[in-house]
Design a protein around this motif. Structure first.
Motif, PDB file in Angstrom:
ATOM      1  N   GLY A 267       0.835  -1.207   0.000  1.00 12.66           N
ATOM      2  CA  GLY A 267       0.000   0.000   0.000  1.00 12.66           C
ATOM      3  C   GLY A 267       0.866   1.251   0.000  1.00 12.66           C
ATOM      4  N   SER A 268       1.971   1.194  -0.727  1.00 13.92           N
ATOM      5  CA  SER A 268       2.962   2.272  -0.712  1.00 13.92           C
ATOM      6  C   SER A 268       3.000   2.991  -2.050  1.00 13.92           C
ATOM      7  CB  SER A 268       4.342   1.685  -0.411  1.00 13.92           C
ATOM      8  OG  SER A 268       4.353   1.143   0.887  1.00 13.92           O
ATOM      9  N   ARG A 269       3.849   4.021  -2.107  1.00  6.38           N
ATOM     10  CA  ARG A 269       3.964   4.789  -3.348  1.00  6.38           C
ATOM     11  C   ARG A 269       5.396   4.710  -3.842  1.00  6.38           C
ATOM     12  NH1 ARG A 269       5.194  10.243  -4.101  1.00  6.38           N
ATOM     13  NH2 ARG A 269       4.284  11.164  -5.994  1.00  6.38           N
ATOM     14  N   VAL A 270       5.538   4.453  -5.145  1.00  2.11           N
ATOM     15  CA  VAL A 270       6.871   4.440  -5.732  1.00  2.11           C
ATOM     16  C   VAL A 270       6.857   5.244  -7.020  1.00  2.11           C
ATOM     17  CG1 VAL A 270       6.621   2.275  -7.083  1.00  2.11           C
ATOM     18  CG2 VAL A 270       8.855   2.946  -6.246  1.00  2.11           C
ATOM     19  N   VAL A 271       7.957   5.957  -7.238  1.00  2.00           N
ATOM     20  CA  VAL A 271       8.130   6.700  -8.488  1.00  2.00           C
ATOM     21  C   VAL A 271       9.398   6.170  -9.159  1.00  2.00           C
ATOM     22  CG1 VAL A 271       8.460   8.977  -9.539  1.00  2.00           C
ATOM     23  CG2 VAL A 271       7.126   8.748  -7.421  1.00  2.00           C
ATOM     24  N   ILE A 272       9.259   5.780 -10.435  1.00  2.00           N
ATOM     25  CA  ILE A 272      10.432   5.300 -11.173  1.00  2.00           C
ATOM     26  C   ILE A 272      10.733   6.328 -12.267  1.00  2.00           C
ATOM     27  CG2 ILE A 272      11.465   3.367 -12.437  1.00  2.00           C
ATOM     28  CD1 ILE A 272      10.336   2.244  -9.882  1.00  2.00           C
ATOM     29  N   PRO A 273      11.823   7.069 -12.126  1.00  2.00           N
ATOM     30  CA  PRO A 273      12.141   8.074 -13.138  1.00  2.00           C
ATOM     31  C   PRO A 273      12.861   7.462 -14.342  1.00  2.00           C
ATOM     32  CG  PRO A 273      13.655   8.251 -11.268  1.00  2.00           C
ATOM     33  CD  PRO A 273      12.736   7.100 -10.967  1.00  2.00           C
ATOM     34  N   GLY A 274      12.779   8.153 -15.476  1.00  2.00           N
ATOM     35  CA  GLY A 274      13.588   7.786 -16.648  1.00  2.00           C
ATOM     36  C   GLY A 274      12.911   6.841 -17.596  1.00  2.00           C
ATOM     37  N   ILE A 275      11.695   6.433 -17.313  1.00  2.00           N
ATOM     38  CA  ILE A 275      10.980   5.505 -18.183  1.00  2.00           C
ATOM     39  C   ILE A 275       9.506   5.915 -18.169  1.00  2.00           C
ATOM     40  CG2 ILE A 275      10.718   3.797 -16.306  1.00  2.00           C
ATOM     41  CD1 ILE A 275      11.002   1.628 -18.515  1.00  2.00           C
ATOM     42  N   GLY A 276       8.845   5.813 -19.324  1.00  2.00           N
ATOM     43  CA  GLY A 276       7.464   6.283 -19.360  1.00  2.00           C
ATOM     44  C   GLY A 276       6.694   5.760 -20.540  1.00  2.00           C
ATOM     45  N   SER A 277       5.711   6.526 -20.964  1.00  2.00           N
ATOM     46  CA  SER A 277       4.734   6.052 -21.942  1.00  2.00           C
ATOM     47  C   SER A 277       5.344   5.726 -23.306  1.00  2.00           C
ATOM     48  CB  SER A 277       3.633   7.095 -22.108  1.00  2.00           C
ATOM     49  OG  SER A 277       4.213   8.354 -22.341  1.00  2.00           O
ATOM     50  N   GLY A 278       6.477   6.320 -23.639  1.00  2.00           N
ATOM     51  CA  GLY A 278       7.063   6.074 -24.961  1.00  2.00           C
ATOM     52  C   GLY A 278       7.898   4.803 -25.020  1.00  2.00           C
ATOM     53  N   SER A 279       8.012   4.101 -23.909  1.00  2.00           N
ATOM     54  CA  SER A 279       8.909   2.938 -23.889  1.00  2.00           C
ATOM     55  C   SER A 279       8.368   1.790 -24.738  1.00  2.00           C
ATOM     56  CB  SER A 279       9.092   2.441 -22.452  1.00  2.00           C
ATOM     57  OG  SER A 279       9.905   1.292 -22.460  1.00  2.00           O
ATOM     58  N   HIS A 280       9.286   1.105 -25.430  1.00  2.00           N
ATOM     59  CA  HIS A 280       8.899  -0.100 -26.184  1.00  2.00           C
ATOM     60  C   HIS A 280       9.036  -1.357 -25.334  1.00  2.00           C
ATOM     61  CE1 HIS A 280       8.442   1.865 -30.051  1.00  2.00           C
ATOM     62  NE2 HIS A 280       9.546   2.545 -29.789  1.00  2.00           N
ATOM     63  N   GLN A 281       9.507  -1.215 -24.094  1.00  2.00           N
ATOM     64  CA  GLN A 281       9.660  -2.408 -23.258  1.00  2.00           C
ATOM     65  C   GLN A 281       8.267  -2.904 -22.851  1.00  2.00           C
ATOM     66  OE1 GLN A 281      12.936  -2.392 -20.248  1.00  2.00           O
ATOM     67  NE2 GLN A 281      13.073  -0.233 -20.720  1.00  2.00           N
ATOM     68  N   GLY A 282       7.956  -4.114 -23.248  1.00  2.00           N
ATOM     69  CA  GLY A 282       6.635  -4.667 -22.974  1.00  2.00           C
ATOM     70  C   GLY A 282       6.336  -4.735 -21.485  1.00  2.00           C
ATOM     71  N   GLY A 294      -6.044  -2.953  -8.644  1.00  2.00           N
ATOM     72  CA  GLY A 294      -6.480  -2.032  -7.585  1.00  2.00           C
ATOM     73  C   GLY A 294      -5.495  -0.926  -7.243  1.00  2.00           C
ATOM     74  N   CYS A 295      -4.361  -0.865  -7.953  1.00  2.00           N
ATOM     75  CA  CYS A 295      -3.380   0.192  -7.662  1.00  2.00           C
ATOM     76  C   CYS A 295      -3.741   1.450  -8.451  1.00  2.00           C
ATOM     77  CB  CYS A 295      -1.978  -0.255  -8.064  1.00  2.00           C
ATOM     78  SG  CYS A 295      -1.450  -1.727  -7.165  1.00  2.00           S
ATOM     79  N   ARG A 296      -3.262   2.596  -7.972  1.00  2.00           N
ATOM     80  CA  ARG A 296      -3.401   3.828  -8.745  1.00  2.00           C
ATOM     81  C   ARG A 296      -2.074   4.075  -9.460  1.00  2.00           C
ATOM     82  NH1 ARG A 296      -3.908   8.185  -5.349  1.00  2.00           N
ATOM     83  NH2 ARG A 296      -3.747   6.874  -3.516  1.00  2.00           N
ATOM     84  N   THR A 297      -2.159   4.460 -10.732  1.00  2.00           N
ATOM     85  CA  THR A 297      -0.907   4.620 -11.481  1.00  2.00           C
ATOM     86  C   THR A 297      -0.947   5.901 -12.294  1.00  2.00           C
ATOM     87  OG1 THR A 297      -1.685   3.468 -13.459  1.00  2.00           O
ATOM     88  CG2 THR A 297      -0.718   2.112 -11.752  1.00  2.00           C
ATOM     89  N   ASP A 302       8.228  10.494 -18.922  1.00  2.00           N
ATOM     90  CA  ASP A 302       9.517  10.075 -18.377  1.00  2.00           C
ATOM     91  C   ASP A 302       9.469   9.636 -16.916  1.00  2.00           C
ATOM     92  OD1 ASP A 302       8.964  12.472 -17.249  1.00  2.00           O
ATOM     93  OD2 ASP A 302      10.808  13.479 -17.910  1.00  2.00           O
ATOM     94  N   GLU A 303       8.307   9.179 -16.477  1.00  2.00           N
ATOM     95  CA  GLU A 303       8.212   8.780 -15.071  1.00  2.00           C
ATOM     96  C   GLU A 303       6.998   7.874 -14.873  1.00  2.00           C
ATOM     97  OE1 GLU A 303       9.567  11.893 -12.143  1.00  2.00           O
ATOM     98  OE2 GLU A 303       7.420  11.760 -11.673  1.00  2.00           O
ATOM     99  N   ILE A 304       7.149   6.890 -14.006  1.00  2.00           N
ATOM    100  CA  ILE A 304       6.022   6.008 -13.680  1.00  2.00           C
ATOM    101  C   ILE A 304       5.788   6.062 -12.169  1.00  2.00           C
ATOM    102  CG2 ILE A 304       5.282   3.570 -13.589  1.00  2.00           C
ATOM    103  CD1 ILE A 304       6.689   3.205 -16.289  1.00  2.00           C
ATOM    104  N   THR A 305       4.545   6.311 -11.785  1.00  2.00           N
ATOM    105  CA  THR A 305       4.206   6.366 -10.361  1.00  2.00           C
ATOM    106  C   THR A 305       3.128   5.325 -10.080  1.00  2.00           C
ATOM    107  OG1 THR A 305       4.597   8.740 -10.396  1.00  2.00           O
ATOM    108  CG2 THR A 305       3.401   7.880  -8.483  1.00  2.00           C
ATOM    109  N   LEU A 306       3.306   4.574  -9.002  1.00  2.00           N
ATOM    110  CA  LEU A 306       2.288   3.588  -8.625  1.00  2.00           C
ATOM    111  C   LEU A 306       2.039   3.683  -7.127  1.00  2.00           C
ATOM    112  CD1 LEU A 306       1.663   0.047  -9.825  1.00  2.00           C
ATOM    113  CD2 LEU A 306       2.035   0.364  -7.372  1.00  2.00           C
ATOM    114  N   THR A 307       0.761   3.673  -6.780  1.00  2.00           N
ATOM    115  CA  THR A 307       0.370   3.671  -5.364  1.00  2.00           C
ATOM    116  C   THR A 307      -0.492   2.443  -5.106  1.00  2.00           C
ATOM    117  OG1 THR A 307       0.306   6.080  -5.497  1.00  2.00           O
ATOM    118  CG2 THR A 307      -0.663   5.077  -3.528  1.00  2.00           C
ATOM    119  N   GLY A 308      -0.090   1.656  -4.149  1.00  2.00           N
ATOM    120  CA  GLY A 308      -0.820   0.418  -3.844  1.00  2.00           C
ATOM    121  C   GLY A 308      -2.171   0.700  -3.203  1.00  2.00           C
ATOM    122  N   GLY A 309      -3.085  -0.244  -3.365  1.00  2.00           N
ATOM    123  CA  GLY A 309      -4.409  -0.130  -2.746  1.00  2.00           C
ATOM    124  C   GLY A 309      -4.892  -1.529  -2.427  1.00  2.00           C
ATOM    125  N   PRO A 310      -6.134  -1.690  -2.003  1.00  2.00           N
ATOM    126  CA  PRO A 310      -6.667  -3.044  -1.775  1.00  2.00           C
ATOM    127  C   PRO A 310      -6.600  -3.829  -3.083  1.00  2.00           C
ATOM    128  CG  PRO A 310      -8.173  -1.342  -0.960  1.00  2.00           C
ATOM    129  CD  PRO A 310      -7.120  -0.641  -1.741  1.00  2.00           C
TER     130      PRO A 310
END
Ligand SMILES: O=C(O)C1=C[C@@H](OP(=O)(O)O)[C@@H](O)[C@H](O)C1
Ligand SMILES: C=C(OP(=O)(O)O)C(=O)O
Length: 440
Positions: A267-282, A294-297, A302-310
């Motif tokens: 149920g935590s929040r993480v931000v991963i910089p340097g990678i985002g919507s333009g990535s070709h990595q599946g 159930g997570c919020r994203t 150039d950044e991915i943020t995810l917050t855990g939830g139920p």
């Protein structure tokens, strides 16, 4: 970077300590797949190339050392700046006298089989015990029409592989796509140095398609065009030369998955910089799966943020993102209901049989798992601690380390196996919390 070697890479086991919750920015290392691709392209291009933000791990370093043995380039690794400098020597490509050994590095081994087709003489390429079981047969069948004689020394379709090279002429060939996309990527990349145009037809379906997209993206970034008809045919025109110069590798989406999974289950929040919507990595699309659970994203350029939830269970076809199946499986163990992960037969021929390994180790933690030939059904619950066997597989070690952040009493055996793709994994976990200690 990575100045002091992490003692946990040599430990027999590591106890993971649970973590309450975190809110962190996490930097993950460069993409393994892009680093391997740029190494191959740079070495075939005959032009000086600097790969910045490269992954410097067991797999990529085995690959760099192996490429150098053909004599046509030097690969100078700078750990301080995480870069690899590929410099042509002016010498032709020749088969090395000694066998090439790449440990457990599957992608490099498959790229090297075709690459040895450009080197005058006979090259023998092999790897560790598991690598000597991994399938190469489809690639061995596809190379003779292009002028390259490649055979399994023991006649079993697996390494050691003998390649009689100096003769990669190009032409037309057909490759089976069902076992691994790495064969197709190997042919496309190595066609760059063929005398004639190369036409590759995919028989059946192609698995792991995003990795072929990454191959095309890496070639495009280096100025090489590949013609295509969907996933049916690929054509590489002769006479193209990759541009050389500098290229920058984005963070590794598979490596990122462990930190997304950690945030999801805590149920935590993480931000991963340097990678985002333009990535070709599946594997970036694990974010979408976790959102469905159930997570919020939030995914920006150039950044991915995810917050855990139920967390709730989902049904998901993961054929296009095989490497993050274990990560999702760990999250499923804490979700309400039964998560059905389907279309994952390729997991049986990775560093270990990952369907069997994930099933066995989750069951050890008290989680109900139904194992099918190409699927896993995982019913979420309240896992308990266990000592986890890791099968010399980095992804099994990293996956269950994440479970240990939520469940008390998880011990990871052979924690050093993470060095295959993420040598700083344990140190990166420390940045969430000083949650780990080596016990032996
Ligand atoms: O081309 C690549 O860089 C890879 C392709 C995938 O393999 P398959 O195509 O065999 O699924 C993936 O599992 C591997 O870690 C890296
Ligand atoms: C399957 C993997 O790698 P490879 O096939 O390159 O050994 C992996 O890193 O999960």
């Amino acid at each position: 970077m990575n100045a002091t070697p992490d003692p946990r890479l040599k430990a027999e086991e590591v106890s993971v300590l649970p973590l309450a919750a975190f809110d962190e920015r996490v930097n993950v290392l460069g993409s393994k797949s892009y680093t391997n691709r740029y190494l191959a392209i740079a070495s075939l291009s005959g032009r000086e190339t600097v790969i910045k933000g490269a992954l410097l791990s067991d797999d990529t370093l085995y690959f760099a050392r192996a490429i150098e043995t053909f004599g046509h380039v030097n690969c100078t690794v700078d750990h301080a700046t995480a870069s690899i400098h590929v410099t042509p020597t002016g010498q032709p490509m020749r088969a090395p006298k000694d066998d090439i050994f790449v440990g457990g590095a599957g992608t490099p081994l498959r790229f090297l089989i075709s690459m040895a087709g450009h080197a005058q003489g006979t090259t023998i390429i092999t790897g560790n015990t598991r690598m000597q079981e991994r399938p190469m047969g489809d690639l061995l069948q596809a190379l003779p029409p292009l002028g390259v004689d490649a055979t399994a020394v023991r006649g079993n379709g697996s390494p050691p592989i003998r390649v009689v090279g100096g003769s990669f002429k190009g032409g037309a060939t057909t490759i089976n796509g069902l076992v691994s996309s790495q064969f197709t990527s190997s042919l496309i990349i190595n066609a760059l140095r063929a005398e004639n145009d190369t036409h590759i037809t995919i028989a059946d379906e192609l698995v792991s398609k995003p990795y072929v997209e990454m191959t095309l993206a890496a070639l495009k970034e280096m100025g090489v065009h590949v013609g295509r008809d969907g996933y049916r045919t690929f054509t590489v025109a002769a006479g193209q030369q990759a541009r050389g110069g500098e290229v920058t590798v984005e963070p590794d989406a598979s490596g990122m998955s462990y930190f997304l999974a950690a945030a999801a289950i805590l149920g935590s929040r993480v931000v991963i910089p340097g990678i985002g919507s333009g990535s070709h990595q599946g594997d970036v699309h694990l974010v979408d799966a976790l959102e469905r659970m159930g997570c919020r994203t939030q995914v920006t350029d150039d950044e991915i943020t995810l917050t855990g939830g139920p967390l709730r269970a989902i049904d998901i076809d993961m054929e296009a993102m095989p490497d993050v199946v274990p990560s999702l499986a760990a999250v499923a163990a804490y979700a309400e209901g039964t998560t059905r992960i389907t279309n994952i037969a390729s997991l049986r021929v990775k560093e270990c049989d990952r369907i069997a390994a994930v099933t066995t180790e989750l069951r050890k933690m008290g989680i109900e798992v139904e194992e099918l030939p190409d699927a896993m059904y995982i019913t979420g619950g309240t896992p308990h601690g266990a000592t986890i066997d890791t099968y010399d597989d980095h992804r099994i070690a990293m996956t269950f380390a994440i479970a240990g952040l939520r469940t008390e009493g998880v011990v990871i055996k052979d924690p050093g196996c993470v060095a295959k793709s993420f040598p700083t994994f344990w140190q990166t976990l420390d940045t969430l919390h000083p949650a780990l200690e080596s016990t032996k």
